[in-house]
Design an enzyme around this catalytic site. Structure first.
Site, PDB file in Angstrom:
ATOM      1  N   MET A   1     -12.093   4.409  -0.161  1.00 15.04           N
ATOM      2  CA  MET A   1     -12.721   4.615   1.148  1.00 15.04           C
ATOM      3  C   MET A   1     -13.411   5.968   1.073  1.00 15.04           C
ATOM      4  O   MET A   1     -12.992   6.950   1.711  1.00 15.04           O
ATOM      5  CB  MET A   1     -11.647   4.548   2.245  1.00 15.04           C
ATOM      6  CG  MET A   1     -11.159   3.118   2.476  1.00 15.04           C
ATOM      7  SD  MET A   1      -9.545   3.026   3.283  1.00 15.04           S
ATOM      8  CE  MET A   1      -8.496   3.165   1.847  1.00 15.04           C
TER       9      MET A   1
ATOM     10  N   ASP B   1      -6.569  -6.632   4.148  1.00 16.33           N
ATOM     11  CA  ASP B   1      -5.968  -5.297   4.202  1.00 16.33           C
ATOM     12  C   ASP B   1      -5.949  -4.778   5.634  1.00 16.33           C
ATOM     13  O   ASP B   1      -7.009  -4.545   6.226  1.00 16.33           O
ATOM     14  CB  ASP B   1      -6.792  -4.365   3.296  1.00 16.33           C
ATOM     15  CG  ASP B   1      -6.168  -2.988   3.145  1.00 16.33           C
ATOM     16  OD1 ASP B   1      -5.086  -2.739   3.700  1.00 16.33           O
ATOM     17  OD2 ASP B   1      -6.798  -2.146   2.460  1.00 16.33           O
ATOM     18  N   GLY B   2      -4.727  -4.594   6.160  1.00 15.81           N
ATOM     19  CA  GLY B   2      -4.580  -3.970   7.474  1.00 15.81           C
ATOM     20  C   GLY B   2      -3.787  -4.828   8.446  1.00 15.81           C
ATOM     21  O   GLY B   2      -4.189  -5.950   8.765  1.00 15.81           O
TER      22      GLY B   2
ATOM     23  N   MET C   1     -11.238  -6.103   5.604  1.00 18.43           N
ATOM     24  CA  MET C   1     -10.440  -5.144   6.373  1.00 18.43           C
ATOM     25  C   MET C   1     -10.109  -5.753   7.734  1.00 18.43           C
ATOM     26  O   MET C   1     -11.022  -6.118   8.495  1.00 18.43           O
ATOM     27  CB  MET C   1     -11.205  -3.828   6.578  1.00 18.43           C
ATOM     28  CG  MET C   1     -11.475  -3.032   5.309  1.00 18.43           C
ATOM     29  SD  MET C   1     -10.015  -2.582   4.356  1.00 18.43           S
ATOM     30  CE  MET C   1      -9.041  -1.687   5.578  1.00 18.43           C
TER      31      MET C   1
ATOM     32  N   HIS D   1      -1.207  -1.302  -4.317  1.00 18.58           N
ATOM     33  CA  HIS D   1      -2.477  -0.972  -3.658  1.00 18.58           C
ATOM     34  C   HIS D   1      -2.536   0.530  -3.380  1.00 18.58           C
ATOM     35  O   HIS D   1      -1.621   1.090  -2.763  1.00 18.58           O
ATOM     36  CB  HIS D   1      -2.570  -1.772  -2.357  1.00 18.58           C
ATOM     37  CG  HIS D   1      -3.861  -1.654  -1.628  1.00 18.58           C
ATOM     38  ND1 HIS D   1      -4.990  -2.381  -1.959  1.00 18.58           N
ATOM     39  CD2 HIS D   1      -4.216  -0.896  -0.559  1.00 18.58           C
ATOM     40  CE1 HIS D   1      -5.977  -2.089  -1.136  1.00 18.58           C
ATOM     41  NE2 HIS D   1      -5.537  -1.175  -0.270  1.00 18.58           N
TER      42      HIS D   1
ATOM     43  N   HIS E   1      -8.362   1.074  -3.821  1.00 21.13           N
ATOM     44  CA  HIS E   1      -9.273   0.843  -2.701  1.00 21.13           C
ATOM     45  C   HIS E   1      -9.929   2.171  -2.336  1.00 21.13           C
ATOM     46  O   HIS E   1      -9.275   3.061  -1.789  1.00 21.13           O
ATOM     47  CB  HIS E   1      -8.451   0.285  -1.524  1.00 21.13           C
ATOM     48  CG  HIS E   1      -9.220   0.061  -0.268  1.00 21.13           C
ATOM     49  ND1 HIS E   1      -8.594  -0.160   0.939  1.00 21.13           N
ATOM     50  CD2 HIS E   1     -10.555   0.007  -0.014  1.00 21.13           C
ATOM     51  CE1 HIS E   1      -9.501  -0.345   1.885  1.00 21.13           C
ATOM     52  NE2 HIS E   1     -10.707  -0.225   1.332  1.00 21.13           N
TER      53      HIS E   1
ATOM     54  N   ASP F   1      -4.695   3.611  -1.842  1.00 20.73           N
ATOM     55  CA  ASP F   1      -5.746   3.895  -0.865  1.00 20.73           C
ATOM     56  C   ASP F   1      -6.298   5.309  -1.027  1.00 20.73           C
ATOM     57  O   ASP F   1      -5.612   6.291  -0.730  1.00 20.73           O
ATOM     58  CB  ASP F   1      -5.185   3.728   0.556  1.00 20.73           C
ATOM     59  CG  ASP F   1      -5.032   2.278   0.952  1.00 20.73           C
ATOM     60  OD1 ASP F   1      -5.989   1.510   0.787  1.00 20.73           O
ATOM     61  OD2 ASP F   1      -3.944   1.916   1.436  1.00 20.73           O
TER      62      ASP F   1
ATOM     63  N   GLY G   1      -8.687   3.844   7.335  1.00 24.38           N
ATOM     64  CA  GLY G   1      -8.400   5.258   7.553  1.00 24.38           C
ATOM     65  C   GLY G   1      -6.926   5.540   7.762  1.00 24.38           C
ATOM     66  O   GLY G   1      -6.442   6.596   7.364  1.00 24.38           O
TER      67      GLY G   1
ATOM     68  N   GLY H   1      -2.735   3.755   8.147  1.00 20.60           N
ATOM     69  CA  GLY H   1      -1.792   2.652   8.129  1.00 20.60           C
ATOM     70  C   GLY H   1      -1.232   2.420   9.522  1.00 20.60           C
ATOM     71  O   GLY H   1      -1.456   3.222  10.435  1.00 20.60           O
TER      72      GLY H   1
ATOM     73  N   SER I   1       0.845  -1.199   0.000  1.00 17.99           N
ATOM     74  CA  SER I   1       0.000   0.000   0.000  1.00 17.99           C
ATOM     75  C   SER I   1       0.877   1.245   0.000  1.00 17.99           C
ATOM     76  O   SER I   1       1.678   1.447   0.925  1.00 17.99           O
ATOM     77  CB  SER I   1      -0.892   0.030   1.246  1.00 17.99           C
ATOM     78  OG  SER I   1      -1.410   1.342   1.398  1.00 17.99           O
TER      79      SER I   1
ATOM     80  N   MET J   1      -8.945   8.072   0.188  1.00 18.30           N
ATOM     81  CA  MET J   1      -9.749   8.427   1.372  1.00 18.30           C
ATOM     82  C   MET J   1     -10.287   9.839   1.231  1.00 18.30           C
ATOM     83  O   MET J   1      -9.594  10.717   0.719  1.00 18.30           O
ATOM     84  CB  MET J   1      -8.897   8.348   2.638  1.00 18.30           C
ATOM     85  CG  MET J   1      -8.224   7.005   2.848  1.00 18.30           C
ATOM     86  SD  MET J   1      -7.375   6.960   4.438  1.00 18.30           S
ATOM     87  CE  MET J   1      -6.481   5.409   4.283  1.00 18.30           C
TER      88      MET J   1
HETATM   89  C1  DX5 Z   1      -6.155   1.302   5.727  1.00 18.93           C
HETATM   90  C2  DX5 Z   1      -5.690   1.019   4.313  1.00 18.93           C
HETATM   91  C3  DX5 Z   1      -4.619   0.000   4.232  1.00 18.93           C
HETATM   92  C4  DX5 Z   1      -3.381   0.412   4.954  1.00 18.93           C
HETATM   93  C5  DX5 Z   1      -2.598  -0.781   5.334  1.00 18.93           C
HETATM   94  O1  DX5 Z   1      -7.236   2.133   5.707  1.00 18.93           O
HETATM   95  O2  DX5 Z   1      -6.768   0.562   3.523  1.00 18.93           O
HETATM   96  O3  DX5 Z   1      -4.331  -0.344   2.884  1.00 18.93           O
HETATM   97  O4  DX5 Z   1      -2.579   1.251   4.205  1.00 18.93           O
HETATM   98  O5  DX5 Z   1      -1.512  -0.349   6.091  1.00 18.93           O
HETATM   99  P1  DX5 Z   1      -0.786  -1.278   7.141  1.00 18.93           P
HETATM  100  O6  DX5 Z   1      -0.267  -2.459   6.372  1.00 18.93           O
HETATM  101  O7  DX5 Z   1       0.278  -0.417   7.686  1.00 18.93           O
HETATM  102  O8  DX5 Z   1      -1.824  -1.705   8.150  1.00 18.93           O
HETATM  103 ZN    ZN Z   2      -6.391  -0.362   1.497  1.00 15.06          ZN
END
Ligand code: DX5
Ligand code: ZN
Length: 227
Positions: free
Chosen positions: A72, A177-178, A141, A37, A70, A39, A146, A148, A12, A41
């Site tokens: 969000m 993911d997460g 998830m 990936h 992805h 993200d 939101g 990392g 990500s 938001m």
């Molecule tokens: C969270 C994201 C993830 C995140 C994962 O909202 O969708 O993709 O970046 O990060 P890590 O691997 O650090 O949990």
């Molecule tokens: Zn993600």
């Protein structure tokens, strides 16, 4: 994009250098990433803001593999064409993002992309039971979306296994993911996940100037997932 169920590591870029996305994408691919990936938001569906379709379009030429976007965000539908234009291969919307997820998934496929649906930790597996003929990827998830670097929520492992059974022989990727790292990767892989998103566990210790740690980190997650 051909389908197979081999384990794929999808770094990500939320954990990348935001001033250098193009070179970060090239660096993680050179170091063994299978997908990238991305993200997105909106500060509304989740309490953080990242970037939108213009950034996705700008980094697309720097990605040789699969751009896995992805979303969000809510609403989703007004932005589907912009992400298709940006060159997204997979576009994932949250099942919680609106009342008409089936229509959204149809629109994503209609725009020429693979359609993904993501589930927040509080959403049960059966929320996607009626969508199996309309999706190409289900994203579980394992943190609240939101940010990392959050802690893996272990209660989601049962949900991954339930979804794996629900998918059966259908050509649907099961993404997690997460909080994925070498300690949690074997758990999600054993439960049936084939796409492992990892942000902090891939980017820690490296940089575009010295990306070998990215490769070491990706290899460690892959080896752990293989058991
Ligand atoms: C969270 C994201 C993830 C995140 C994962 O909202 O969708 O993709 O970046 O990060 P890590 O691997 O650090 O949990
Ligand atoms: Zn993600």
């Amino acid at each position: 994009m051909s389908f197979d169920r081999s384990v794929k590591i999808a770094p990500s870029i939320l954990a990348a250098d935001f001033a250098d996305f193009g070179r970060e994408c090239a660096a993680i691919e050179a170091q063994g990433a299978d997908w990238v990936h991305v993200d997105v938001m909106d500060g509304h569906f989740v309490p953080n803001i990242t970037f939108g379709p213009q950034l996705a379009k700008a980094i697309r030429p720097h990605i040789q593999t699969v751009m896995d976007v992805h979303l969000m965000i809510a609403p989703v539908d007004p932005y589907i064409d912009a992400f298709a234009d940006a060159g997204a291969d997979v576009l994932t919307a949250h099942v919680e993002a609106g009342p008409h997820i089936h229509r959204t998934l149809q629109a994503i496929r209609g725009a020429g992309m693979k359609a993904g649906v993501a589930l927040n930790p509080g959403t049960p597996a059966d929320a996607v039971a009626g969508l199996l003929d309309t999706v190409d990827l289900i994203c579980v998830m394992t943190v609240n979306p939101g940010f990392g670097g959050q802690k893996f929520i272990a209660s989601q492992i049962d949900k991954i296994a339930i979804l794996r059974a629900l998918i059966g022989d259908r050509p649907i990727h099961l993404e997690v993911d997460g909080g994925v790292d070498p300690a949690t990767a074997p758990l999600v892989s054993a439960a049936g996940a084939d796409v492992l998103v990892a942000g902090s566990a891939v980017f820690r210790g490296g940089s575009v100037a010295d990306p070998t740690a990215y490769g070491t980190n990706i290899a460690a997650i892959r080896a752990a997932a293989a058991g």
